[in-house]
Design an enzyme around this catalytic site. Structure first.
Site, PDB file in Angstrom:
ATOM      1  N   TYR A 142       8.590 -34.992 -17.364  1.00  0.00           N
ATOM      2  CA  TYR A 142       7.242 -34.949 -17.917  1.00  0.00           C
ATOM      3  C   TYR A 142       7.237 -35.758 -19.204  1.00  0.00           C
ATOM      4  O   TYR A 142       8.095 -35.555 -20.069  1.00  0.00           O
ATOM      5  CB  TYR A 142       6.836 -33.495 -18.198  1.00  0.00           C
ATOM      6  CG  TYR A 142       5.456 -33.321 -18.792  1.00  0.00           C
ATOM      7  CD1 TYR A 142       5.290 -32.937 -20.120  1.00  0.00           C
ATOM      8  CD2 TYR A 142       4.313 -33.537 -18.033  1.00  0.00           C
ATOM      9  CE1 TYR A 142       4.027 -32.773 -20.670  1.00  0.00           C
ATOM     10  CE2 TYR A 142       3.045 -33.369 -18.577  1.00  0.00           C
ATOM     11  CZ  TYR A 142       2.908 -32.976 -19.898  1.00  0.00           C
ATOM     12  OH  TYR A 142       1.658 -32.827 -20.437  1.00  0.00           O
ATOM     13  N   ASP A 163      12.915 -40.683 -23.417  1.00  0.00           N
ATOM     14  CA  ASP A 163      11.880 -39.774 -23.911  1.00  0.00           C
ATOM     15  C   ASP A 163      12.597 -38.590 -24.568  1.00  0.00           C
ATOM     16  O   ASP A 163      13.040 -37.664 -23.898  1.00  0.00           O
ATOM     17  CB  ASP A 163      10.981 -39.306 -22.764  1.00  0.00           C
ATOM     18  CG  ASP A 163      10.014 -38.238 -23.229  1.00  0.00           C
ATOM     19  OD1 ASP A 163       9.145 -37.826 -22.425  1.00  0.00           O
ATOM     20  OD2 ASP A 163      10.101 -37.800 -24.394  1.00  0.00           O
ATOM     21  N   LYS A 183       7.412 -33.017 -31.208  1.00  0.00           N
ATOM     22  CA  LYS A 183       7.939 -31.682 -31.484  1.00  0.00           C
ATOM     23  C   LYS A 183       8.663 -31.572 -32.833  1.00  0.00           C
ATOM     24  O   LYS A 183       8.030 -31.582 -33.886  1.00  0.00           O
ATOM     25  CB  LYS A 183       8.822 -31.232 -30.311  1.00  0.00           C
ATOM     26  CG  LYS A 183       8.029 -31.154 -28.985  1.00  0.00           C
ATOM     27  CD  LYS A 183       8.873 -30.724 -27.826  1.00  0.00           C
ATOM     28  CE  LYS A 183       8.185 -30.932 -26.503  1.00  0.00           C
ATOM     29  NZ  LYS A 183       7.153 -29.923 -26.202  1.00  0.00           N
TER      30      LYS A 183
HETATM   31  P1  KE4 Z   1       2.891 -33.538 -26.137  1.00  0.00           P
HETATM   32  O1  KE4 Z   1       1.809 -34.554 -25.838  1.00  0.00           O
HETATM   33  O2  KE4 Z   1       2.656 -32.214 -25.435  1.00  0.00           O
HETATM   34  O3  KE4 Z   1       3.152 -33.388 -27.650  1.00  0.00           O
HETATM   35  O4  KE4 Z   1       4.287 -34.125 -25.593  1.00  0.00           O
HETATM   36  C1  KE4 Z   1       4.378 -34.477 -24.233  1.00  0.00           C
HETATM   37  C2  KE4 Z   1       5.833 -34.435 -23.811  1.00  0.00           C
HETATM   38  C3  KE4 Z   1       6.513 -35.633 -23.660  1.00  0.00           C
HETATM   39  N1  KE4 Z   1       7.817 -35.656 -23.292  1.00  0.00           N
HETATM   40  C4  KE4 Z   1       8.498 -34.504 -23.081  1.00  0.00           C
HETATM   41  C5  KE4 Z   1       9.941 -34.578 -22.688  1.00  0.00           C
HETATM   42  C6  KE4 Z   1       7.850 -33.248 -23.225  1.00  0.00           C
HETATM   43  O5  KE4 Z   1       8.550 -32.109 -22.996  1.00  0.00           O
HETATM   44  C7  KE4 Z   1       6.496 -33.208 -23.605  1.00  0.00           C
HETATM   45  C8  KE4 Z   1       5.737 -31.913 -23.763  1.00  0.00           C
HETATM   46  N2  KE4 Z   1       6.442 -30.720 -23.386  1.00  0.00           N
HETATM   47  C9  KE4 Z   1       5.622 -29.631 -22.906  1.00  0.00           C
HETATM   48  C10 KE4 Z   1       6.548 -28.455 -22.602  1.00  0.00           C
HETATM   49  N3  KE4 Z   1       7.456 -28.733 -21.547  1.00  0.00           N
HETATM   50  C11 KE4 Z   1       4.551 -29.273 -23.862  1.00  0.00           C
HETATM   51  C12 KE4 Z   1       3.887 -27.924 -23.642  1.00  0.00           C
HETATM   52  C13 KE4 Z   1       2.449 -28.078 -23.246  1.00  0.00           C
HETATM   53  O6  KE4 Z   1       2.138 -28.960 -22.397  1.00  0.00           O
HETATM   54  O7  KE4 Z   1       1.650 -27.297 -23.775  1.00  0.00           O
END
Ligand code: KE4
Length: 430
Positions: A146, A241, A269
Site C-alpha cells: 500500500y 516506500d 508517519k
Molecule cells: P498516508 O497517506 O496514510 O499518510 O500514507 C500512505 C501510506 C504509504 N505507504 C505506506 C507503506 C503506508 O503504510 C501508508 C499508510 N499506512 C496506513 C496503515 N497501514 C495508514 C492508515 C490509514 O489508512 O488510515
C-alpha cells in the site's frame, strides 16, 4: 474485564451522520472485525484513554508515528512554542532547512528532500518524479503493498483497500490502471517477467522494503538486492516506500538496515512526529528535476508547515541522538515474539509470526506468510475473535489482519507481559 463502549457508540452514531462511515480513514471503522470503533479522548506514553474511561495499551500508535509514545514532551512543547509565532505562512522558514539537513544526515543515499503532507502525497509525487526523470510511463508495484490512495496505487493495494476486498477502487480509470503493473512480493521472477514484457517502458519499481500492509512481511534474503540489480540492468528507478519503515527500523531506515541503495525514498508517519508530514528524497540529479528547478511539477499550500516541521524536528532529533533506541525497540519486539510463540503453542493455536525490528504481526495461518496470497489465507474469523478478545483485555491492536503492530519505546516490560498474558487468556478460549 468488560469494557464499556457506550459513549464511543453514541459518538460513532453521531459521526456517521456527517462523516462517511463516521471516520476520516476507512481502516478505523472496524469493518473488518465488526463492532463499534473506539473513540479516543487522550493518550500518553503507551496508553490510550477512550471516551468511556477505558485505558488501553496501544499497539497501533497512530499507525506508526508515535514511536516514542503519545504526547512526547519535546514534540508537544515544540509545537506549542511554534504555534505562538503563527501557524502557516506559505513562505520559506528556517526550520524547513533544519529538518531537511537532519533527515539528509540520517538517511543514506539522499542529497535533497521535499516535504509534503502525507505518505500518499510522498509516494504519488515520487512516481511522477520517476516518470519525469526517466521519460517512461509504467510503474511496477507489488500486490498487497500500500502506497497511499492515489489512483496509480489502488491496484491490488494492501491495508484498508484489501481489508474491504476492493483492492481495485472504482474511480480509477483504465487509462491509469494500465500503467500500473503488478508483481508478487518476494518473487523476483514475477518482476523479471514484467521487465521482459515491457522493455524500455517502466519508469520505476516501488516497494515497501519491509511490507506492513498485508501484515508484516520481511523481504526474503537476496530479494531486495536482486531487485536492485534488475533496476540497474534495465535503467529503472527503485523507490523504497519507507512511510512505515523510515526512522523506525533504523535511523537510516531500510537502506541502512539492509545496506542497500534506493533511488528515491518516501517517508511519512514518524518523520512528522504525529503531525501531517510526508516527504520524498533522492540524490541531487533526480531531485533537481522537481519544480521550480526542473520540469516536474509538485506543490502544496501546507507543505513544510512550521508546526509540522517543529514536531518532526523534535522527533528526529531524539531518534538521531539516542543510539540505543532502535535496539531497545527491537529487543522489546523480540520479547513479545518469544512470549506470543510460547503461549500460542501452549494453546495449540495454528499461527505464524513475522517480525522485523519494531514491526510484528500474528497470522492465524498454517503456512509462512511471504506475500499477499499467503497473507490472505489467514483465518479472518479467528483474527476477529482475537481482536475483540484483546480489546476486552485492554490491548488495542490494528482492527485488520492486514496491518502490523507498531512497537513504541514507551512500552514497559510490564506492559509486554500484560500483553503476552492477554494473548494466552484470549486464545485459551479458542
Ligand atoms: P498516508 O497517506 O496514510 O499518510 O500514507 C500512505 C501510506 C504509504 N505507504 C505506506 C507503506 C503506508 O503504510 C501508508 C499508510 N499506512 C496506513 C496503515 N497501514 C495508514 C492508515 C490509514 O489508512 O488510515
Amino acid at each position: 474485564m468488560f469494557m464499556n463502549y457506550k459513549r464511543s457508540s453514541a459518538l460513532f452514531a453521531q459521526a456517521e451522520k456527517v462523516i462517511p462511515g463516521g471516520v476520516n480513514s476507512p481502516v478505523r471503522a472496524f469493518k473488518a472485525v465488526g463492532g463499534t470503533p473506539i473513540f479516543v479522548k487522550e493518550a500518553k506514553g503507551a496508553y490510550l484513554y477512550d471516551e468511556d474511561g477505558n485505558k488501553l495499551i496501544d499497539y497501533i500508535n497512530s499507525w506508526g508515528p508515535m514511536i516514542l509514545g503519545h504526547a512526547y514532551e519535546p514534540v508537544v512543547n515544540a509545537v506549542i512554542e511554534k504555534a505562538k509565532k503563527g501557524t502557516s505562512f506559505g513562505m520559506p522558514t528556517e526550520i524547513e532547512t533544519e529538518i531537511a539537513e537532519l533527515a539528509v544526515s540520517m538517511v543514506p543515499n539522499i542529497d535533497k528532500i521535499r516535504f509534503v503532507n502525507s505518505g500518499t502525497e510522498a509516494c504519488m509525487s515520487a512516481i511522477r518524479l520517476a516518470r519525469g526523470y526517466t521519460g517512461k510511463d509504467k510503474i511496477v508495484k507489488f500486490a498487497g503493498c500500500y502506497h497511499g490512495h492515489s489512483d496509480s496505487f489502488l491496484i491490488q493495494a494492501g491495508s484498508g483497500a484489501v481489508t474491504f476486498g476492493s483492492p481495485n477502487s472504482p474511480g480509477v480509470t483504465q487509462g491509469t490502471a494500465k500503467d500500473t503493473l503488478l508483481a508478487k512480493y518476494n518473487d523476483i521472477e514475477s518482476v523479471k517477467a514484467l521487465l521482459e514484457a515491457n522493455k524500455g517502458e517502466i519508469a520505476c519499481i516501488i516497494i515497501e522494503p519491509v511490507a506492513g500492509n498485508m501484515g508484516c512481511i520481511p523481504p526474503k534474503d537476496g530479494f531486495l538486492q536482486a531487485l536492485r540489480n534488475l533496476c540497474d540492468i534495465n535503467n529503472v528507478l527503485l523507490i523504497f516506500d519507507e512511510v512505515m519503515t523510515g526512522f523506525r527500523l533504523a535511523k537510516g531506515g531500510t537502506q541502512e538496515l539492509f545496506n542497500l541503495k534506493a533511488d528515491i525514498v518516501c517517508f511519512g508517519k514518524v518523520i512528522g512526529g504525529g503531525l501531517p508530514v510526508g516527504a520524498f528524497a533522492a540524490r541531487e540529479e533526480i531531485m533537481n528535476y522537481l519544480a521550480p528547478v526542473g520540469p516536474v511539477y509538485q506543490a502544496g499550500t501546507l507543505s513544510g508547515n512550521p508546526l509540522a516541521m517543529a514536531a518532526g524536528l523534535a522527533m528526529l532529533k531524539t531518534l538521531n541522538n539516542d543510539s540505543e533506541l532502535f535496539n531497545r525497540l527491537a529487543e522489546k519486539t523480540a520479547y513479545l515474539h518469544e512470549g506470543f510463540t510460547k503461549v500460542l503453542n501452549e494453546n495449540n493455536i495454528t499461527h505464524t509470526i513475522n517480525r522485523v525490528g519494531s514491526m510484528i504481526s500474528i497470522h492465524f495461518a498454517e503456512e509462512p506468510v511471504v506475500d499477499f496470497e499467503t497473507s490472505a489465507k489467514g483465518n479472518n474469523e479467528t483474527f476477529k475473535k482475537f481482536f475483540h478478545g484483546m480489546l476486552q483485555e485492554g490491548i488495542y491492536i490494528a482492527p485488520s489482519a492486514f496491518e502490523t503492530w507498531f512497537i513504541t519505546d514507551a512500552l514497559s516490560y510490564e506492559d509486554l507481559n500484560t500483553t503476552i498474558a492477554a494473548v494466552k487468556k484470549v486464545t485459551s478460549k479458542f
